[in-house]
Design an enzyme around this catalytic site. Structure first.
Site, PDB file in Angstrom:
ATOM      1  N   GLY A   1       0.853  -1.187   0.000  1.00  0.00           N
ATOM      2  CA  GLY A   1       0.000   0.000   0.000  1.00  0.00           C
ATOM      3  C   GLY A   1       0.882   1.226   0.000  1.00  0.00           C
ATOM      4  O   GLY A   1       1.847   1.293  -0.763  1.00  0.00           O
ATOM      5  N   GLU A   2       0.605   2.157   0.865  1.00  0.00           N
ATOM      6  CA  GLU A   2       1.432   3.361   0.984  1.00  0.00           C
ATOM      7  C   GLU A   2       1.811   3.502   2.459  1.00  0.00           C
ATOM      8  O   GLU A   2       0.952   3.808   3.290  1.00  0.00           O
ATOM      9  CB  GLU A   2       0.663   4.587   0.460  1.00  0.00           C
ATOM     10  CG  GLU A   2       1.358   5.905   0.671  1.00  0.00           C
ATOM     11  CD  GLU A   2       2.822   5.895   0.267  1.00  0.00           C
ATOM     12  OE1 GLU A   2       3.145   5.517  -0.874  1.00  0.00           O
ATOM     13  OE2 GLU A   2       3.670   6.258   1.115  1.00  0.00           O
TER      14      GLU A   2
ATOM     15  N   CYS B   1       6.045  -5.305   0.795  1.00  0.00           N
ATOM     16  CA  CYS B   1       6.243  -3.990   0.169  1.00  0.00           C
ATOM     17  C   CYS B   1       6.099  -2.865   1.200  1.00  0.00           C
ATOM     18  O   CYS B   1       7.001  -2.688   2.010  1.00  0.00           O
ATOM     19  CB  CYS B   1       5.317  -3.844  -1.038  1.00  0.00           C
ATOM     20  SG  CYS B   1       5.941  -2.624  -2.200  1.00  0.00           S
TER      21      CYS B   1
ATOM     22  N   ILE C   1       6.255  -3.120  -7.163  1.00  0.00           N
ATOM     23  CA  ILE C   1       5.466  -1.935  -7.498  1.00  0.00           C
ATOM     24  C   ILE C   1       5.898  -0.782  -6.578  1.00  0.00           C
ATOM     25  O   ILE C   1       5.617  -0.814  -5.382  1.00  0.00           O
ATOM     26  CB  ILE C   1       3.953  -2.216  -7.334  1.00  0.00           C
ATOM     27  CG1 ILE C   1       3.556  -3.446  -8.170  1.00  0.00           C
ATOM     28  CG2 ILE C   1       3.132  -0.991  -7.740  1.00  0.00           C
ATOM     29  CD1 ILE C   1       2.229  -4.054  -7.774  1.00  0.00           C
ATOM     30  N   ARG C   2       6.611   0.176  -7.141  1.00  0.00           N
ATOM     31  CA  ARG C   2       7.198   1.258  -6.329  1.00  0.00           C
ATOM     32  C   ARG C   2       7.794   0.686  -5.042  1.00  0.00           C
ATOM     33  O   ARG C   2       7.537   1.143  -3.929  1.00  0.00           O
ATOM     34  CB  ARG C   2       6.155   2.342  -6.031  1.00  0.00           C
ATOM     35  CG  ARG C   2       5.614   2.981  -7.323  1.00  0.00           C
ATOM     36  CD  ARG C   2       5.081   4.393  -7.148  1.00  0.00           C
ATOM     37  NE  ARG C   2       4.241   4.558  -5.994  1.00  0.00           N
ATOM     38  CZ  ARG C   2       4.501   5.349  -4.946  1.00  0.00           C
ATOM     39  NH1 ARG C   2       5.583   6.089  -4.925  1.00  0.00           N
ATOM     40  NH2 ARG C   2       3.678   5.436  -3.946  1.00  0.00           N
TER      41      ARG C   2
ATOM     42  N   HIS D   1       5.155  -8.570  -3.976  1.00  0.00           N
ATOM     43  CA  HIS D   1       3.774  -8.818  -3.544  1.00  0.00           C
ATOM     44  C   HIS D   1       3.387 -10.285  -3.732  1.00  0.00           C
ATOM     45  O   HIS D   1       2.792 -10.639  -4.746  1.00  0.00           O
ATOM     46  CB  HIS D   1       2.810  -7.945  -4.354  1.00  0.00           C
ATOM     47  CG  HIS D   1       2.948  -6.486  -4.078  1.00  0.00           C
ATOM     48  ND1 HIS D   1       2.207  -5.837  -3.115  1.00  0.00           N
ATOM     49  CD2 HIS D   1       3.747  -5.546  -4.624  1.00  0.00           C
ATOM     50  CE1 HIS D   1       2.538  -4.567  -3.079  1.00  0.00           C
ATOM     51  NE2 HIS D   1       3.477  -4.360  -3.985  1.00  0.00           N
TER      52      HIS D   1
ATOM     53  N   GLU E   1       1.038 -11.707  -2.480  1.00  0.00           N
ATOM     54  CA  GLU E   1      -0.437 -11.782  -2.433  1.00  0.00           C
ATOM     55  C   GLU E   1      -1.064 -11.611  -3.818  1.00  0.00           C
ATOM     56  O   GLU E   1      -2.256 -11.846  -3.998  1.00  0.00           O
ATOM     57  CB  GLU E   1      -1.000 -10.738  -1.455  1.00  0.00           C
ATOM     58  CG  GLU E   1      -0.865  -9.280  -1.865  1.00  0.00           C
ATOM     59  CD  GLU E   1       0.494  -8.661  -1.542  1.00  0.00           C
ATOM     60  OE1 GLU E   1       1.484  -9.409  -1.374  1.00  0.00           O
ATOM     61  OE2 GLU E   1       0.561  -7.416  -1.475  1.00  0.00           O
TER      62      GLU E   1
HETATM   63  N1  GLN Z   1       6.016   3.019  -2.297  1.00  0.00           N
HETATM   64  C1  GLN Z   1       5.100   2.523  -1.299  1.00  0.00           C
HETATM   65  C2  GLN Z   1       5.409   3.088   0.073  1.00  0.00           C
HETATM   66  O1  GLN Z   1       6.209   3.908   0.219  1.00  0.00           O
HETATM   67  C3  GLN Z   1       5.102   1.015  -1.262  1.00  0.00           C
HETATM   68  C4  GLN Z   1       4.507   0.452  -2.533  1.00  0.00           C
HETATM   69  C5  GLN Z   1       3.768  -0.833  -2.376  1.00  0.00           C
HETATM   70  O2  GLN Z   1       3.456  -1.285  -1.280  1.00  0.00           O
HETATM   71  N2  GLN Z   1       3.413  -1.398  -3.485  1.00  0.00           N
HETATM   72  O3  GLN Z   1       4.816   2.691   1.025  1.00  0.00           O
END
Ligand code: GLN
Length: 204
Positions: free
Chosen positions: A50-51, A82, A139-140, A184, A186
């Site tokens: 997530g973020e 992540c 992903i990022r 990920h 999941e």
């Molecule tokens: N860039 C996100 C963060 O800083 C992490 C990205 C993700 O969980 N796919 O939390």
């Protein structure tokens, strides 16, 4: 512990549904965790992607932050994926101003480490103890810059598909009851990482 543990999934933000789905696919009961009482009912915990900066703010706002720190420090088996890996890092690089982590892993993690031009990439990774490689979706994603003495490295970025500067970077780790991946598990149909967590950490 009962033969079927209850696995909590931090559910204030992130890809909660995918983890719940993966756990249910293994025949386990998943509990969405938004409040301290729900956390207290869990035998283990997953911090999803997530973020991480939003998760931090929401965990503070919902008064879940300190109970999470205490639970993880107190031995609750925990898997972070992540953003979840970022939350578990004892030391964080490139967090936003004021961003705190829960800690639990003696590692330094760099947020959004693959660079702005590399929003996402995928690759096959060797994973410690698995016969076949794991497909990793990044992903990022963060990576692990440095690990303490008690941390086991489970996977690194493969040289074949790696973006510039990323080959060999650490992307999965375990320290005792805490485990994290930059990618990920999941997402997709491979349940081996959830199984690793449940069989070797939660039930051991
Ligand atoms: N860039 C996100 C963060 O800083 C992490 C990205 C993700 O969980 N796919 O939390």
């Amino acid at each position: 512990m009962a033969s079927s543990p209850t696995i909590g999934v931090f559910a204030l933000q992130g890809d909660v549904r995918e983890h719940v789905h993966a756990l249910e696919g293994l025949g386990l009961s998943a509990l969405k965790v938004r409040r301290p009482e729900e956390l207290a009912a869990c035998d283990a915990l997953i911090l999803p992607g997530g973020e991480s900066s939003t998760m931090h703010k929401l965990a503070r706002a919902f008064e879940l932050f300190d109970p999470l720190v205490d639970a993880i420090r107190g031995g609750l088996p925990t898997l972070g994926t992540c953003a979840g890996m970022i939350l578990l890092a004892d030391r964080l690089e490139d967090g936003i101003v004021g961003q705190e982590t829960l800690g639990g892993l003696d590692v330094t993690v760099r947020r959004n480490a693959f660079g702005r031009q590399v929003e996402s990439f995928e690759g096959w990774l060797d994973f410690a103890g698995f016969d076949e490689p794991v497909h990793g979706a990044f992903i990022r994603a963060p990576w692990v810059e440095q690990v303490g003495a008690g941390v086991e490295v489970l996977a690194t970025v493969p040289h074949v598909s790696a973006p510039a500067g990323a080959a060999g970077r650490i992307v999965a780790v375990r320290q005792d009851h805490v485990m994290a991946t930059s990618f990920h598990p999941e997402v997709g149909h491979d349940d081996r990482i959830h199984r690793y967590f449940v069989d070797r950490i939660v039930k051991s």
